[in-house]
Design a protein around this motif. Structure first.
Motif, short mmCIF file in Angstrom:
data_model
loop_
_atom_site.label_atom_id
_atom_site.label_comp_id
_atom_site.label_asym_id
_atom_site.label_seq_id
_atom_site.Cartn_x
_atom_site.Cartn_y
_atom_site.Cartn_z
N LYS A 193 94.86 22.29 -56.78
CA LYS A 193 93.49 22.80 -56.84
C LYS A 193 93.11 23.28 -58.23
CE LYS A 193 93.27 24.12 -51.97
NZ LYS A 193 92.96 25.19 -50.99
N TYR B 193 98.14 17.45 -53.93
CA TYR B 193 96.83 17.83 -54.44
C TYR B 193 96.92 19.23 -55.04
CZ TYR B 193 92.09 19.75 -54.37
OH TYR B 193 90.92 20.37 -54.72
N ARG C 287 83.07 19.79 -56.13
CA ARG C 287 84.36 19.14 -56.01
C ARG C 287 84.61 18.67 -54.57
NH1 ARG C 287 89.78 22.53 -56.47
NH2 ARG C 287 88.64 23.46 -58.18
N ASN C 288 85.00 17.40 -54.45
CA ASN C 288 85.27 16.82 -53.14
C ASN C 288 86.75 17.01 -52.80
OD1 ASN C 288 85.49 15.27 -50.83
ND2 ASN C 288 84.29 13.57 -51.62
N GLU C 289 87.07 18.20 -52.31
CA GLU C 289 88.46 18.52 -52.01
C GLU C 289 89.02 17.63 -50.90
OE1 GLU C 289 89.15 22.68 -51.22
OE2 GLU C 289 90.05 22.85 -53.21
N GLY D 6 92.13 18.80 -59.08
CA GLY D 6 90.69 19.00 -58.91
C GLY D 6 90.09 19.88 -59.99
N THR E 91 84.07 24.10 -55.66
CA THR E 91 83.93 23.47 -54.34
C THR E 91 82.63 23.87 -53.65
OG1 THR E 91 85.15 25.30 -53.33
CG2 THR E 91 86.42 23.37 -54.03
N ASP F 254 86.60 15.52 -60.30
CA ASP F 254 85.93 16.37 -59.31
C ASP F 254 85.78 15.65 -57.98
OD1 ASP F 254 83.93 14.53 -59.87
OD2 ASP F 254 82.71 15.92 -61.04
N GLY F 255 86.25 14.40 -57.93
CA GLY F 255 86.24 13.66 -56.68
C GLY F 255 84.88 13.17 -56.25
N THR G 7 96.69 14.42 -57.39
CA THR G 7 95.31 14.71 -57.78
C THR G 7 95.19 16.15 -58.26
OG1 THR G 7 94.78 15.22 -55.47
CG2 THR G 7 94.31 12.99 -56.23
N LEU H 141 90.09 14.25 -52.49
CA LEU H 141 91.23 14.40 -53.39
C LEU H 141 92.50 14.73 -52.61
CD1 LEU H 141 89.54 16.41 -56.29
CD2 LEU H 141 90.14 13.99 -56.29
N SER H 142 92.38 15.58 -51.60
CA SER H 142 93.53 15.94 -50.78
C SER H 142 94.02 14.76 -49.97
CB SER H 142 93.17 17.11 -49.87
OG SER H 142 94.24 17.45 -49.03
#
Length: 844
Positions: free
Chosen positions: A779, A777, A761-763, A278, A282, A251-252, A276, A766-767
C-alpha cells in the motif's frame, strides 16, 4: 545420454567476460558423439550400435579362430586382436568423436519494473488541502527510486529493468546486478546445455550506470492508462529470460486497452508473480475546481469578448458557489484586479462540467489579464485549482490583409466581400487573371506582387489562393521569405489544381517550399501526387490539435465547435503531398479511407512556425462549403485564422522582440515549444548564444527556461518546457539590453477527463493482480522497502531465478585432424601387420 556424460576431461580455461545480464565462469572440455545428434532419443541407437558391435566381434572371433587353427595360440590371438583393432578404428570413425570447449554462463535473474506515467500520476498524492509544497504521485515515485534503497536492494540479486507506461511501454533504464553480488557464485538450478556459441541477450537495452534524472524520465504525460496491455507486453518481452517478477508502481487507474485479466493468466502460466505498489489516495477528493478558462487571445474595440469558465466538482452536488471575474493591466503589480462581473453557479453532479460565461465589451486598447475565481467552500480539498488567468490583447488598429489569387475561386470571392465589410481589417487584392479596368471590393487593387519592403511590410497577413508563384522573381521570393521569418508575417496558403504543381517541382522555388508546413512531391507519380478529386464529399477528420485550437472553433466552446465540424458534409478534393514536415502541426486530414497510400490520411490543414511568422496550409479552396451548414461558419473561421497567423505582428510586446507559442491551451504532460525573435538596440538580429525566460507555475514556483539561438535563423531562439501542473502558467522573457517590459505569454493547462475521472487509487485491482499471480500488494513504498506485519520486503519476496547454462563452443579442428591421423595409422597399421603375419604363415 551422450558420450560427454560417460567421459569428460575438465580443464581450467580463462574466464570470459559477460554482458549486463550474463557472466561466464571457468570452462571445461567435453567429448561428444556427433553421429547421435541426428537422433531425438540417443538410447535406441546406442543399443543398436552396442548389439551390432558385439555381433561383429563375435563373428570375427569365430572366423579367425577357425581360419588360424594351425597357428600357435599366442599367434592366433594376436591376429584376431589386430583385426579387432582395425574394426575399433572404423567404429570410432563412424561415431564421430568431437571435442568442444564449454563455458558456464550465468544468466542473471531479471526483475521488470513498470512505472505509471499517465496524467493521473501528476495529481496530488493525498486528499489533504493542497498547498504549493504538496507532492504529486509521480513525485513520490521519483523519491522512492532516487532516495530510497528500493532499487539497490533489488540489484543485490537481480538485474532491474525499469520502463514507463501509459498508452505504450517505453524502456527507461537497465540497472545490472550490483558488482559485489556478481563476484559471488549464483545459486542456480542444474546447468542446462545450450548449443549456441553465443547466448541470446535478454534485453536489447544498454545497461545504465550513470545517474538517472528520474524527474525527466518519468514525466506524467499519457492521456490513457493501459495497465493490462503493459503487463502483457512485459511478459512477452521476457518470456525467454529468467524473469523473477514484475513490479508495478501505479494508482491502478486502468481506463483503456485490454483488461488485466489476460495478463494475469499469462503471468500464472509463466509462474511469474506480479508485485504492485500503490500510489495516490484511496479516497475521492472533495473538491470544486475551475477546469478550464476559454478567452480569445486578441480582441478589438467594439468586439463582444466571450469569457467562459468550466467548473467541475466532486462531493458538492447541488450546492452553489459564487464566481468572480476581475481584470487588470499586465503592467500592474500582481493583485486581485478590478472586479467586472460575477455569477452564482449550481454545481453539477460528480464528474460533470458546468459552464459559466461572461460577454463583455473590451473597451480601451491594451494588454489585460482576466482572472476567473471561485469562492470555494471552506472544506475544498484543493485551493490551487479555484482560479485561472488568461491574457487578452485589445488591439486598436486594423489588420492589413493581402488577398493573392490566381483566379476568382469561391473562397476568394466570399472572403474578399467579408473582409471588405469588416471594420477591423483593411484588404488589398491581387488577382492574377484580372483584366485591365476590373473592379474588386478592396481598399486597393494591385497589378503586381509587392517588390519592395515598404510595399510588403505594411501587411500583417497574406491569404494566397492557388497563386502562380512562378510570376514572382527571385528578389520578390526572398522578400516574402524575410517578411515571414523576420517581420513575423502570417501566410495562409491554399493549394489548388491549377498552379500548385507548377512551382512545387521547380528548383528555382525552394524558398517557397521551405515556407510551407508540408512536403511536396518532387516527381509525378500515379499513386500519391497531383490533385485528388471525388464525386462525393468527405468530412474533415480533425486531429487532437485541431479540436483544441481555438482559432479553428466554429462555436463558443470545444463542444459546440465539434458539433459544427461534425455537421459539415466535407470537401471533394485536396492537393496530395508526401506529408507534414518535422515540427509542423497537423490540424485536419481528408477522411476518405481510400485516399493516400499509407495508414495516415492525407494532410488537409497544417501549420508551422517559420522564423517569427506562421504559415497555415489548406489542402483545397473548398471551405466556402461551410456556408451550406451556416453562413457564419465561413466568416468565423477565416476571421479567427487571419488573426491567429498575424498575431506575431499584431501582438508585438516590444519593439525589439516577439515571444510565440503554437497555442495557449495544453494538456497536462504536453511539451510547449517557445520561440522568440529578438533584436539588439540597433534593431539587428540579437547575437547572443542563448537567452533565459522565467516560467511561473500555477503553484507559484518558478523555473528558468533556456532558449538557444537557431544557427540558420539569426535573431531566432527556441526552447521547450513540459507542463506538469494543472492551471495557468506564465512565461516572461526580458530582451537583453532592453528597458522595455518583458515579453510575456499565458498558457492554460488542463487534465483530460479520462485521467481525472475515478482518479483515486484502485486498491481492488492492484490487490487482485498481485494475489492472483502469487505476488504481494504494497500500500506504500515504506512497506515495499522494509516489509510489514504481513509481508516481506520486496527485495526478499522476489526470489532469484538466475540460470547457469553450459554454452558449447565450436568443434576443436586440431583435435579432429589429430584424431583422423591416429585412426588412419591404427587402421592401416593393424591391417598391414595382420597381412604380414598371414603371409609369413602362408594363410589365405
Amino acid at each position: 545420454m551422450s558420450f560427454a556424460a560417460l567421459t569428460s576431461l575438465v580443464l581450467p580455461l580463462a574466464a570470459a567476460s559477460g554482458d549486463a545480464n550474463t557472466s561466464a565462469e571457468l570452462g571445461r572440455m567435453v567429448y561428444e558423439l556427433s553421429r547421435l545428434r541426428s537422433f531425438d532419443d540417443e538410447r535406441l541407437p546406442l543399443a543398436l550400435i552396442a548389439a551390432g558391435t558385439i555381433a561383429l566381434v563375435a563373428v570375427v572371433w569365430y572366423l579367425y579362430r577357425r581360419d588360424a587353427v594351425e597357428l600357435s595360440r599366442p599367434m592366433r590371438i594376436g591376429v584376431m586382436l589386430l583385426r579387432c583393432l582395425a574394426l575399433a578404428g572404423l567404429f570410432v570413425f563412424f561415431l564421430g568423436i568431437e571435442r568442444r570447449t564449454t563455458t558456464e554462463v550465468v544468466h542473471n535473474s531479471q526483475v521488470a519494473v513498470l512505472v505509471d506515467v499517465s496524467q493521473s500520476m501528476g495529481l496530488s498524492q493525498t486528499t489533504d488541502a493542497v498547498s504549493s509544497g504538496t507532492a504529486s504521485r509521480i513525485d513520490a515515485v521519483v523519491s522512492a527510486l532516487d532516495g530510497s534503497p528500493l532499487v539497490a536492494d533489488l540489484r543485490r540479486t537481480h538485474d532491474v529493468n525499469i520502463a514507463r507506461f501509459d498508452e505504450d511501454v517505453e524502456p527507461v533504464a537497465t540497472l545490472p546486478k550490483s558488482q559485489e553480488s556478481q563476484e559471488s557464485r549464483v545459486e542456480s538450478r542444474e546447468p542446462e546445455a545450450q548449443s549456441d556459441a553465443n547466448p541470446p541477450a535478454l534485453d536489447s537495452r544498454p545497461s545504465t550506470l550513470d545517474p538517472i534524472d528520474w524527474s525527466a524520465e518519468l514525466q506524467p504525460r499519457g492521456t490513457e492508462t493501459r495497465l493490462g496491455q503493459a503487463l502483457a507486453e512485459q511478459l512477452r518481452q521476457y518470456r525467454d529470460a529468467p524473469l523473477a517478477g514484475v513490479v508495478v508502481i501505479s494508482d491502478g487507474a486502468q481506463n483503456a486497452g485490454v483488461e488485466p485479466s489476460a495478463a494475469i493468466e499469462a503471468a500464472r502460466a509463466a509462474k511469474v508473480p506480479i508485485y504492485t505498489i500503490g500510489v495516490g489516495s484511496t479516497e475521492s477528493q472533495r473538491n470544486v475546481a475551475l477546469r478550464d478558462l476559454v478567452v480569445p487571445t486578441r480582441a478589438f474595440p467594439g468586439d463582444t469578448l466571450n469569457i467562459t469558465g468550466y467548473l467541475q466538482a466532486d462531493g458538492y452536488t447541488g450546492r452553489t458557489v459564487d464566481v468572480e471575474l476581475t481584470r487588470r493591466r499586465t503592467d500592474d503589480p500582481a493583485g486581485g484586479g478590478t472586479p467586472i462581473a460575477s455569477d452564482r453557479v449550481a454545481l453539477p453532479a460528480d464528474g460533470d462540467v458546468a459552464p459559466v460565461s461572461f460577454y463583455l465589451e473590451p473597451g480601451e486598447a491594451g494588454t489585460f489579464v482576466y482572472q476567473l475565481r471561485i469562492k470555494a467552500p471552506t472544506d475544498d480539498g484543493n485551493s490551487r485549482d479555484n482560479q485561472r488567468e488568461a491574457e487578452v490583447e485589445v488591439v486598436d488598429r486594423q489588420t492589413r490583409v493581402l488577398l493573392f489569387a490566381s483566379g476568382p475561386m469561391r473562397d476568394y470571392q466570399y472572403l474578399r466581400n467579408q473582409l471588405f465589410r469588416d471594420k477591423t481589417m483593411t484588404v488589398d487584392v491581387l488577382l492574377q487573371t484580372a483584366q485591365e479596368g476590373i473592379s474588386q471590393e478592396s481598399n486597393e487593387l494591385l497589378d503586381r506582387f509587392p517588390s519592395t519592403a515598404e510595399e510588403l511590410y505594411k501587411y500583417d497577413c497574406i491569404v494566397a489562393f492557388d497563386p502562380d508563384w512562378t510570376a514572382l522573381d527571385a528578389s520578390q521570393v526572398e522578400l516574402l521569405e524575410k517578411w515571414v521569418s523576420e517581420e513575423a508575417g502570417g501566410l495562409i496558403a491554399v493549394a489548388g489544381p491549377i498552379n500548385t504543381a507548377k512551382w512545387t517541382r521547380s528548383t528555382e522555388h525552394a524558398k517557397l517550399r521551405d515556407l510551407y508546413p508540408v512536403i511536396f512531391q518532387q516527381r509525378l507519380t500515379l499513386l500519391d501526387d497531383g490533385q485528388y478529386g471525388g464525386e462525393a464529399p468527405w468530412p474533415l477528420a480533425m486531429e487532437r490539435a485541431g479540436r483544441e485550437a481555438k482559432f479553428l472553433w466554429l462555436g463558443n466552446s470545444a463542444e459546440e465547435s465539434d458539433a459544427a465540424w461534425d455537421s459539415f458534409p466535407g470537401v471533394y478534393g485536396y492537393y496530395a503531398v508526401k506529408g507534414e514536415k518535422p515540427g509542423a502541426t497537423v490540424y485536419a486530414r481528408f477522411s476518405d479511407p481510400q485516399a493516400g497510400i499509407s495508414n495516415q490520411r492525407p494532410v488537409y490543414m497544417a501549420s508551422q512556425f517559420y522564423g517569427g511568422g506562421q504559415v497555415f496550409y489548406i489542402g483545397s479552396g473548398e471551405l466556402w462549403r461551410l456556408r451550406s451548414v451556416d453562413p457564419a461558419y465561413f466568416e468565423v473561421l477565416y476571421t479567427k485564422l487571419i488573426r491567429h497567423v498575424s498575431q506575431g505582428r499584431i501582438l508585438r510586446g516590444s519593439s525589439r522582440g516577439l515571444l510565440l507559442v503554437e497555442r495557449d491551451r495544453y494538456e497536462l504532460g504536453e511539451t510547449v515549444v517557445l520561440r522568440a525573435r529578438l533584436s539588439d538596440a540597433q534593431h539587428e538580429p540579437l547575437a547572443e548564444e542563448s537567452v533565459t525566460a522565467q516560467l511561473l507555475r500555477p503553484d507559484g514556483s518558478t523555473e528558468p527556461i533556456k532558449l538557444s539561438a537557431e544557427i540558420d535563423k539569426p535573431g531566432m531562439y527556441a526552447g521547450q518546457l513540459t507542463v506538469l501542473q494543472e492551471g495557468t502558467y506564465q512565461v516572461a522573457l526580458s530582451v537583453p539590453g532592453s528597458n522595455e517590459e518583458p515579453l510575456g505569454r499565458y498558457l492554460q493547462v488542463r487534465v483530460p477527463d479520462l485521467e481525472r475521472t475515478h482518479a483515486e487509487r484502485n486498491e481492488q485491482l492492484l490487490s487482485a493482480i498481485a494475489k492472483d499471480t502469487g505476488g504481494i500488494y504494497y500500500k506504500e513504498f515504506t512497506a515495499a522497502i522494509q516489509g510489514d506485519d504481513t509481508s516481506k520486503p520486496l527485495s526478499e519476496a522476489i526470489t532469484s531465478r538466475a540460470e547457469v547454462k553450459l554454452v558449447k563452443g565450436a568443434p576443436d579442428q586440431d583435435f579432429a585432424r589429430a584424431q583422423m591421423n591416429w585412426l588412419l595409422a591404427i587402421i592401416a597399421g593393424s591391417l598391414f601387420i595382420e597381412w604380414i603375419v598371414r603371409r609369413l604363415n602362408r594363410l589365405a
